[in-house]
Each structure stands twice: as structure tokens, then as C-alpha cells.
Design a protein around this motif. Structure first.
Motif, PDB file in Angstrom:
ATOM      1  N   ASP A   1       0.816  -1.210   0.000  1.00 48.96           N
ATOM      2  CA  ASP A   1       0.000   0.000   0.000  1.00 48.96           C
ATOM      3  C   ASP A   1       0.851   1.261   0.000  1.00 48.96           C
ATOM      4  N   GLY A   2       1.960   1.245   0.751  1.00 41.53           N
ATOM      5  CA  GLY A   2       2.810   2.424   0.807  1.00 41.53           C
ATOM      6  C   GLY A   2       3.420   2.752  -0.538  1.00 41.53           C
ATOM      7  N   VAL A   3       3.956   1.750  -1.195  1.00 41.18           N
ATOM      8  CA  VAL A   3       4.519   1.976  -2.535  1.00 41.18           C
ATOM      9  C   VAL A   3       3.415   2.375  -3.509  1.00 41.18           C
ATOM     10  N   GLY A   4       2.228   1.776  -3.328  1.00 40.68           N
ATOM     11  CA  GLY A   4       1.109   2.068  -4.219  1.00 40.68           C
ATOM     12  C   GLY A   4       0.598   3.491  -4.141  1.00 40.68           C
ATOM     13  N   LEU A   5       0.930   4.198  -3.063  1.00 38.27           N
ATOM     14  CA  LEU A   5       0.507   5.592  -2.964  1.00 38.27           C
ATOM     15  C   LEU A   5       1.085   6.452  -4.078  1.00 38.27           C
ATOM     16  N   PHE A   6       2.151   5.980  -4.719  1.00 36.63           N
ATOM     17  CA  PHE A   6       2.791   6.757  -5.772  1.00 36.63           C
ATOM     18  C   PHE A   6       2.426   6.259  -7.169  1.00 36.63           C
ATOM     19  N   ASP A   7       1.446   5.382  -7.244  1.00 40.78           N
ATOM     20  CA  ASP A   7       0.933   4.921  -8.530  1.00 40.78           C
ATOM     21  C   ASP A   7       0.265   6.084  -9.263  1.00 40.78           C
ATOM     22  N   GLY A   8       0.391   6.104 -10.571  1.00 36.95           N
ATOM     23  CA  GLY A   8      -0.146   7.213 -11.359  1.00 36.95           C
ATOM     24  C   GLY A   8      -1.639   7.405 -11.189  1.00 36.95           C
ATOM     25  N   ASP A   9      -2.406   6.316 -11.164  1.00 45.34           N
ATOM     26  CA  ASP A   9      -3.853   6.443 -11.009  1.00 45.34           C
ATOM     27  C   ASP A   9      -4.222   6.972  -9.626  1.00 45.34           C
ATOM     28  N   VAL A  10      -3.454   6.591  -8.618  1.00 46.88           N
ATOM     29  CA  VAL A  10      -3.710   7.088  -7.267  1.00 46.88           C
ATOM     30  C   VAL A  10      -3.397   8.578  -7.191  1.00 46.88           C
ATOM     31  N   LEU A  11      -2.286   8.989  -7.772  1.00 48.90           N
ATOM     32  CA  LEU A  11      -1.917  10.397  -7.763  1.00 48.90           C
ATOM     33  C   LEU A  11      -2.931  11.253  -8.498  1.00 48.90           C
ATOM     34  N   ALA A  12      -3.527  10.711  -9.548  1.00 51.62           N
ATOM     35  CA  ALA A  12      -4.432  11.487 -10.398  1.00 51.62           C
ATOM     36  C   ALA A  12      -5.854  11.541  -9.861  1.00 51.62           C
ATOM     37  N   ALA A  13      -6.217  10.645  -8.947  1.00 57.97           N
ATOM     38  CA  ALA A  13      -7.622  10.507  -8.551  1.00 57.97           C
ATOM     39  C   ALA A  13      -8.209  11.806  -8.015  1.00 57.97           C
ATOM     40  N   VAL A  14      -7.447  12.547  -7.217  1.00 56.60           N
ATOM     41  CA  VAL A  14      -7.968  13.756  -6.588  1.00 56.60           C
ATOM     42  C   VAL A  14      -8.362  14.810  -7.628  1.00 56.60           C
ATOM     43  N   ARG A  15      -7.861  14.684  -8.850  1.00 52.42           N
ATOM     44  CA  ARG A  15      -8.179  15.643  -9.916  1.00 52.42           C
ATOM     45  C   ARG A  15      -9.356  15.191 -10.783  1.00 52.42           C
ATOM     46  N   HIS A  16      -9.938  14.061 -10.445  1.00 55.21           N
ATOM     47  CA  HIS A  16     -11.046  13.534 -11.255  1.00 55.21           C
ATOM     48  C   HIS A  16     -12.218  13.108 -10.379  1.00 55.21           C
ATOM     49  N   LEU A  17     -12.396  13.764  -9.254  1.00 55.72           N
ATOM     50  CA  LEU A  17     -13.456  13.375  -8.325  1.00 55.72           C
ATOM     51  C   LEU A  17     -14.829  13.719  -8.893  1.00 55.72           C
ATOM     52  N   PRO A  18     -15.804  12.817  -8.749  1.00 57.31           N
ATOM     53  CA  PRO A  18     -17.150  13.090  -9.250  1.00 57.31           C
ATOM     54  C   PRO A  18     -17.986  13.937  -8.302  1.00 57.31           C
ATOM     55  N   SER A  19     -17.501  14.158  -7.065  1.00 56.54           N
ATOM     56  CA  SER A  19     -18.224  14.934  -6.058  1.00 56.54           C
ATOM     57  C   SER A  19     -17.273  15.957  -5.449  1.00 56.54           C
ATOM     58  N   PRO A  20     -17.809  17.044  -4.899  1.00 55.97           N
ATOM     59  CA  PRO A  20     -16.940  18.034  -4.264  1.00 55.97           C
ATOM     60  C   PRO A  20     -16.227  17.452  -3.053  1.00 55.97           C
ATOM     61  N   ALA A  21     -15.070  18.024  -2.740  1.00 55.51           N
ATOM     62  CA  ALA A  21     -14.256  17.510  -1.642  1.00 55.51           C
ATOM     63  C   ALA A  21     -13.626  18.656  -0.870  1.00 55.51           C
ATOM     64  N   THR A  22     -13.398  18.412   0.411  1.00 60.13           N
ATOM     65  CA  THR A  22     -12.599  19.300   1.242  1.00 60.13           C
ATOM     66  C   THR A  22     -11.330  18.566   1.631  1.00 60.13           C
ATOM     67  N   LEU A  23     -10.194  19.228   1.508  1.00 58.48           N
ATOM     68  CA  LEU A  23      -8.916  18.692   1.972  1.00 58.48           C
ATOM     69  C   LEU A  23      -8.545  19.422   3.257  1.00 58.48           C
ATOM     70  N   LEU A  24      -8.704  18.746   4.379  1.00 60.61           N
ATOM     71  CA  LEU A  24      -8.362  19.314   5.676  1.00 60.61           C
ATOM     72  C   LEU A  24      -6.926  18.933   6.007  1.00 60.61           C
ATOM     73  N   TRP A  25      -6.048  19.933   6.103  1.00 59.45           N
ATOM     74  CA  TRP A  25      -4.639  19.616   6.314  1.00 59.45           C
ATOM     75  C   TRP A  25      -4.146  20.127   7.664  1.00 59.45           C
ATOM     76  N   ALA A  26      -3.343  19.288   8.316  1.00 55.74           N
ATOM     77  CA  ALA A  26      -2.755  19.617   9.610  1.00 55.74           C
ATOM     78  C   ALA A  26      -1.544  20.512   9.412  1.00 55.74           C
ATOM     79  N   ASP A  27      -1.349  21.441  10.325  1.00 59.89           N
ATOM     80  CA  ASP A  27      -0.217  22.349  10.142  1.00 59.89           C
ATOM     81  C   ASP A  27       1.088  21.804  10.706  1.00 59.89           C
ATOM     82  N   ARG A  28       1.049  20.605  11.331  1.00 53.34           N
ATOM     83  CA  ARG A  28       2.264  19.960  11.805  1.00 53.34           C
ATOM     84  C   ARG A  28       2.332  18.546  11.230  1.00 53.34           C
ATOM     85  N   GLY A  29       3.522  17.912  11.310  1.00 56.52           N
ATOM     86  CA  GLY A  29       3.765  16.665  10.607  1.00 56.52           C
ATOM     87  C   GLY A  29       3.565  15.415  11.430  1.00 56.52           C
ATOM     88  N   LEU A  30       4.037  14.266  10.876  1.00 57.28           N
ATOM     89  CA  LEU A  30       3.866  12.967  11.513  1.00 57.28           C
ATOM     90  C   LEU A  30       4.584  12.873  12.848  1.00 57.28           C
TER      91      LEU A  30
END
Length: 325
Positions: free
Chosen positions: A222-251
Motif C-alpha cells: 500500500d505504501g509503494v502504491g501511494l505513488f501509482d499514477g492512477d492514485v496520484l491522479a484521482a484527486v483531480r477527477h473526483l465526481p463529487s466536491p471535496a474538502t482537503l483538511l490539512w494539519a499544520d504539523r507533521g507525523l
């Protein structure tokens, strides 16, 4: 009925939940459900991160305060779904999420995901465009191509860092596992009974050789798969609106999180239907498990649910009552 293991933490106790089993290819997927009192309340289907489990959504379920049903599948290779066989991968998890929604009779539920779960949610929405409603992506779902000079192992370290180390470790008892996690910078002064329940659910085996439930093969794939082209592109082809909630600090609670204003600007999200929103005073974990983060996530889920709603009118799943373990 199981009970939470004692923890020296202060804060709200974990909410009771149901543990369901739903049919997917290869067996049954474990699904945790916090049901709203009103059967007509909206439903959220929420996906956890790469080495997490369904109880990572427990604080959000509490903050929903019965205003929505929260359904959290445990991805194959983890926790209650540990014994589901491969193949693994983001697309497989996305299809499992769609199968769970169908088995539970969910009608266009709000779809949420944290970390790897956010990438999975985006892929699920693209692969099953009629199945889900609006999306909430929590500190994940948007990435950049992987450096081509890294090996698979180096790439995994870049993705999840020390979280991978524990998969090869054993622990003499639950207190030792708790101590391991309480030393993590993201949790050091943010430990609660809900966090403890989430962490303890990960353990399998018998003392003195307890270990993480996560299958290393699943995490690696799964970790390596996060960099698959289809996975990277999915967020740009969503059929519904989305909110990206991002944390201001890291892992590791470092000041630089996975996202920031500059990186999001470079991502050119205009026209994608994705609206970025900063979660102040949170890190990659507490954006979901901390009091501030869980409240913000719950509010955004309810706002998203104000449109088309999901329901639990009936199900092919078998259920048993449970509590956090």
C-alpha cells in the motif's frame, strides 16, 4: 461486549460501537459502526491510515454526538480484517469500501479518509462514482510523484518513517505497547482513553509476544502504491466536491506538515472541486484523534452531509456489540 484496557490518561471514554462483518472478495471485512439514534440520520463511511484501524475515528464519532452514523471499515491486512488475504493495494481497498457500502445498504454516504485512507477515498470515488457523496480528505489524498532514485524500502521510510519499525517488534504486555506510543512526539502530551483504545486495538498475539496486527506485506504494498499514477491522479477527477483538511504539523509533530499554503498553491487545485482548509494546532495524528481536530472533522462531515444523505436501512452483515479493546 469487551472493555477498554485501563490507561493513565485523562479525557472522554471511548464510545460503544458495533463490529460488523461484511462480505468482500476473499472473506469478510471488519467494519466498526457508531449508529445515530435516528435511522434517517446521514451516514459517513470513514477510511483509516496505512497502519491504523477503525478506532482512529472514535473521537470523531463522539463529536458527531449521534447526529450521523459513522461506519469505519478496517482495511484488509489490519486489525479485524487482518486475516483477509491479498492482493493488497489502494484500488483493492477502494473496491472493498464500495462493497461495504453496498452490503450495509448505504445510499451515497459522505466518504472520508485520513492519510492513506484519504487516497483510498479519492480512488474509491473515481472507481465507483455513483456510490458515494461528498468527500472529506484528512491530511492526505494529494501527493506528488515519488523520487525515482529511491528504492522500495527507502520509499517506505519516506512515506511512514518509524511507524514501519514496530511491525517487526514484539511487546511483553499492553503497557509496553502503550509506552512505545506515548514516547511518539505526536502523542506524547496528547494521550487520551480514546487514543489508548485505538492503539490497543492494533495488538494481536499473547503476552509476552504481542505484536501489531498490521501485515507487513499489506503495508509495504500500500505504501509503494501511494505513488501509482492512477492514485496520484484521482484527486483531480473526483465526481463529487471535496474538502482537503490539512494539519499544520507533521507525523512527528514537526512544524512542517505534509501540506502548506505554498505546496497547495503549486498543486493548482482550482477547477478540481477540492477546497483546502487548514486545521490549526494539529499534527498528522491529532487532526483526527485530538479534541480540536476531531471537532473540526465532525463539523465538516455534518456540513457535507447537509446535501445527499446516507442511511442504514438494512444490511446483509452480521453484527455483535463491542467496545474499544
Amino acid at each position: 461486549m469487551t472493555t477498554a484496557h485501563a490507561s493513565p490518561a485523562d479525557g472522554p471514554e471511548p464510545l460503544p460501537f458495533e463490529e460488523l462483518r461484511v462480505p468482500v472478495p476473499g472473506g469478510d471485512l471488519a467494519v466498526l459502526r457508531w449508529a445515530a439514534a435516528d435511522p434517517g440520520a446521514p451516514t459517513v463511511l470513514a477510511l483509516h491510515g496505512i497502519t491504523a484501524n477503525g478506532l482512529s475515528w472514535g473521537p470523531v464519532a463522539r463529536r458527531l454526538a449521534g447526529r450521523a452514523t459513522l461506519v469505519a471499515p478496517e482495511l484488509r491486512g489490519r486489525a479485524g480484517s487482518r486475516d483477509l488475504p491479498g492482493p493488497y493495494g489502494i484500488a483493492v481497498h477502494a473496491d472493498d469500501a464500495a462493497a461495504a457500502a453496498e452490503a450495509l445498504g448505504l445510499r451515497r454516504p459522505v466518504l472520508a479518509g485520513h492519510s492513506m485512507g484519504a487516497f483510498t477515498a479519492a480512488v474509491a470515488a473515481v472507481r465507483h462514482p455513483g456510490r458515494f457523496g461528498p468527500l472529506l480528505l484528512v491530511d492526505g489524498g494529494l501527493a506528488f510523484p515519488a523520487p525515482t532514485h529511491l528504492s522500495a524500502d527507502e520509499l517506505m521510510t519516506a512515506v511512514i518513517g518509524p511507524a514501519m519499525d514496530r511491525l517487526s517488534m514484539t511487546f511483553r504486555d499492553r503497557a509496553a505497547y502503550r509506552a512505545f506510543w506515548r514516547a511518539h512526539p505526536a502523542f506524547a502530551d496528547r494521550w487520551t482513553p480514546e487514543v489508548d483504545a485505538y492503539i490497543q486495538r492494533d495488538l494481536v498475539g499473547e503476552e509476552p509476544e504481542l505484536r501489531s496486527s498490521c501485515r507487513p506485506a499489506a503495508v509495504r504494498t500500500d505504501g509503494v502504491g501511494l505513488f501509482d499514477g492512477d492514485v496520484l491522479a484521482a484527486v483531480r477527477h473526483l465526481p463529487s466536491p471535496a474538502t482537503l483538511l490539512w494539519a499544520d504539523r507533521g507525523l512527528m509533530d514537526e512544524p512542517q506538515g505534509l501540506y502548506d499554503e505554498e505546496r497547495l498553491a503549486r498543486a493548482a487545485l482550482d477547477g478540481t472541486g477540492v477546497t483546502p482548509l487548514r486545521a490549526p494546532d494539529t499534527n498528522h495524528y491529532t487532526v483526527l484523534t485530538g479534541e480540536l481536530g476531531a471537532a473540526l472533522v465532525a463539523d465538516l462531515l455534518l456540513k457535507a452531509a447537509a446535501g445527499p444523505t446516507g442511511r442504514l436501512p438494512g444490511s446483509r452483515a452480521s453484527a455483535r456489540r463491542g467496545r474499544a479493546c
